[in-house]
Design a protein around this motif. Structure first.
Motif, PDB file in Angstrom:
ATOM      1  N   PRO A   1    -117.184  11.532  70.512  1.00 29.55           N
ATOM      2  CA  PRO A   1    -117.924  10.305  70.196  1.00 29.55           C
ATOM      3  C   PRO A   1    -117.165   9.353  69.267  1.00 29.55           C
ATOM      4  CG  PRO A   1    -119.394  12.174  70.105  1.00 29.55           C
ATOM      5  CD  PRO A   1    -117.998  12.728  70.270  1.00 29.55           C
ATOM      6  N   TYR A   2    -116.243   9.872  68.456  1.00 30.71           N
ATOM      7  CA  TYR A   2    -115.440   8.985  67.609  1.00 30.71           C
ATOM      8  C   TYR A   2    -114.540   8.101  68.464  1.00 30.71           C
ATOM      9  CZ  TYR A   2    -117.039  11.444  63.493  1.00 30.71           C
ATOM     10  OH  TYR A   2    -117.828  11.972  62.520  1.00 30.71           O
TER      11      TYR A   2
ATOM     12  N   CYS B   1    -103.314   4.415  65.440  1.00 33.69           N
ATOM     13  CA  CYS B   1    -104.544   4.027  64.745  1.00 33.69           C
ATOM     14  C   CYS B   1    -104.279   2.873  63.777  1.00 33.69           C
ATOM     15  CB  CYS B   1    -105.140   5.214  63.993  1.00 33.69           C
ATOM     16  SG  CYS B   1    -105.885   6.460  65.053  1.00 33.69           S
ATOM     17  N   LEU B   2    -103.154   2.927  63.065  1.00 29.06           N
ATOM     18  CA  LEU B   2    -102.818   1.840  62.145  1.00 29.06           C
ATOM     19  C   LEU B   2    -102.521   0.552  62.906  1.00 29.06           C
ATOM     20  CD1 LEU B   2    -100.712   3.762  59.484  1.00 29.06           C
ATOM     21  CD2 LEU B   2    -103.080   2.945  59.296  1.00 29.06           C
ATOM     22  N   ALA B   3    -101.861   0.661  64.060  1.00 28.44           N
ATOM     23  CA  ALA B   3    -101.622  -0.520  64.891  1.00 28.44           C
ATOM     24  C   ALA B   3    -102.955  -1.086  65.395  1.00 28.44           C
ATOM     25  CB  ALA B   3    -100.712  -0.174  66.063  1.00 28.44           C
TER      26      ALA B   3
ATOM     27  N   VAL C   1    -103.726  11.743  59.018  1.00 29.29           N
ATOM     28  CA  VAL C   1    -102.773  11.999  57.924  1.00 29.29           C
ATOM     29  C   VAL C   1    -103.180  13.275  57.192  1.00 29.29           C
ATOM     30  CG1 VAL C   1    -101.959  11.165  55.679  1.00 29.29           C
ATOM     31  CG2 VAL C   1    -102.056   9.601  57.622  1.00 29.29           C
ATOM     32  N   TYR C   2    -104.462  13.403  56.913  1.00 32.62           N
ATOM     33  CA  TYR C   2    -104.987  14.603  56.244  1.00 32.62           C
ATOM     34  C   TYR C   2    -104.650  15.859  57.053  1.00 32.62           C
ATOM     35  CZ  TYR C   2    -108.610  18.016  55.024  1.00 32.62           C
ATOM     36  OH  TYR C   2    -109.286  19.166  54.700  1.00 32.62           O
ATOM     37  N   TRP C   3    -104.898  15.799  58.372  1.00 37.10           N
ATOM     38  CA  TRP C   3    -104.573  16.942  59.220  1.00 37.10           C
ATOM     39  C   TRP C   3    -103.071  17.192  59.252  1.00 37.10           C
ATOM     40  CZ3 TRP C   3    -108.074  15.137  63.810  1.00 37.10           C
ATOM     41  CH2 TRP C   3    -109.402  15.482  63.545  1.00 37.10           C
ATOM     42  N   GLY C   4    -102.276  16.128  59.252  1.00 37.51           N
ATOM     43  CA  GLY C   4    -100.821  16.263  59.282  1.00 37.51           C
ATOM     44  C   GLY C   4    -100.266  16.954  58.046  1.00 37.51           C
TER      45      GLY C   4
ATOM     46  N   THR D   1    -108.663   2.602  60.511  1.00 38.20           N
ATOM     47  CA  THR D   1    -108.005   3.068  59.285  1.00 38.20           C
ATOM     48  C   THR D   1    -108.536   4.441  58.883  1.00 38.20           C
ATOM     49  OG1 THR D   1    -107.717   0.776  58.578  1.00 38.20           O
ATOM     50  CG2 THR D   1    -107.487   2.472  56.882  1.00 38.20           C
ATOM     51  N   ALA D   2    -109.832   4.637  58.996  1.00 38.01           N
ATOM     52  CA  ALA D   2    -110.420   5.944  58.659  1.00 38.01           C
ATOM     53  C   ALA D   2    -109.911   7.023  59.611  1.00 38.01           C
ATOM     54  CB  ALA D   2    -111.945   5.858  58.721  1.00 38.01           C
ATOM     55  N   PHE D   3    -109.792   6.683  60.896  1.00 41.14           N
ATOM     56  CA  PHE D   3    -109.290   7.654  61.869  1.00 41.14           C
ATOM     57  C   PHE D   3    -107.833   8.007  61.585  1.00 41.14           C
ATOM     58  CE2 PHE D   3    -109.193   9.061  66.504  1.00 41.14           C
ATOM     59  CZ  PHE D   3    -110.163  10.033  66.328  1.00 41.14           C
TER      60      PHE D   3
END
Length: 168
Positions: free
Chosen positions: A116-117, A47-49, A14-17, A7-9
């Motif tokens: 690493p993420y 990511c949400l999936a 979304v922020y970048w979008g 969810t954080a990823f």
């Protein structure tokens, strides 16, 4: 933890979008590159999936629910493998030249921050899948034992015969 990470990823994408530039190299915006924007749009639902999948793969569920969701092991395993491969490959592309030459140049240095993420996400999802797989095995064992117990309980009683020696 896996659902939170995913969810954080997704939130970062979304922020970048929407034009955010934090955690990106200086002067880089997703909105300036159609290819990066498309990748970002694809990453958000994936990511949400992944967050939903990891939530459904919680090992602390009722045994019937675990057994009904065991088909999710396949997409969970594939997702973990892809994320691990992405993280390992991305780090290797940067780390090997860095270890050889002693320096990281250009935009490749940013890979040391974000690969690493991917690796962490892949590890978290792999652990989730592994724990879920173990919970499914325990649920299958319980189901098998329950079936065997019910079969024994419904069997007709055999005639009891005495095996004691007869007296003369």
């Amino acid at each position: 933890m896996t659902a939170t990470w995913m969810t954080a990823f997704a939130a970062v994408h979304v922020y970048w979008g929407f034009g955010g530039t934090a955690l990106l190299p200086d002067g880089v915006s997703v909105l300036d590159s159609p290819a990066m924007f498309v990748v970002d749009l694809v990453a958000i639902p994936l990511c949400l999936a992944g967050a939903a999948l990891s939530w459904l793969l919680r090992p602390d569920q009722h045994p019937r629910r675990l057994l009904g969701r065991r088909w999710l092991l396949w997409p969970g395993t594939v997702g973990a493998a892809v994320m691990l491969a992405h993280g390992v490959t991305g780090l290797a592309v940067v780390a090997v030249p860095w270890l050889v030459s002693g320096e990281v140049v250009g935009e490749e240095r940013w890979s040391l921050l974000y690969e690493p993420y991917w690796l962490l996400g892949g590890l978290l999802l792999a652990v989730t899948v592994t724990w879920f797989r173990g919970a499914v095995r325990r649920a299958q064992s319980l189901q098998r034992n329950s079936r065997e117990a019910s079969t024994v309980a419904t069997m007709p009683q055999a005639a009891i015969t005495s095996h004691s020696p007869s007296s003369t």
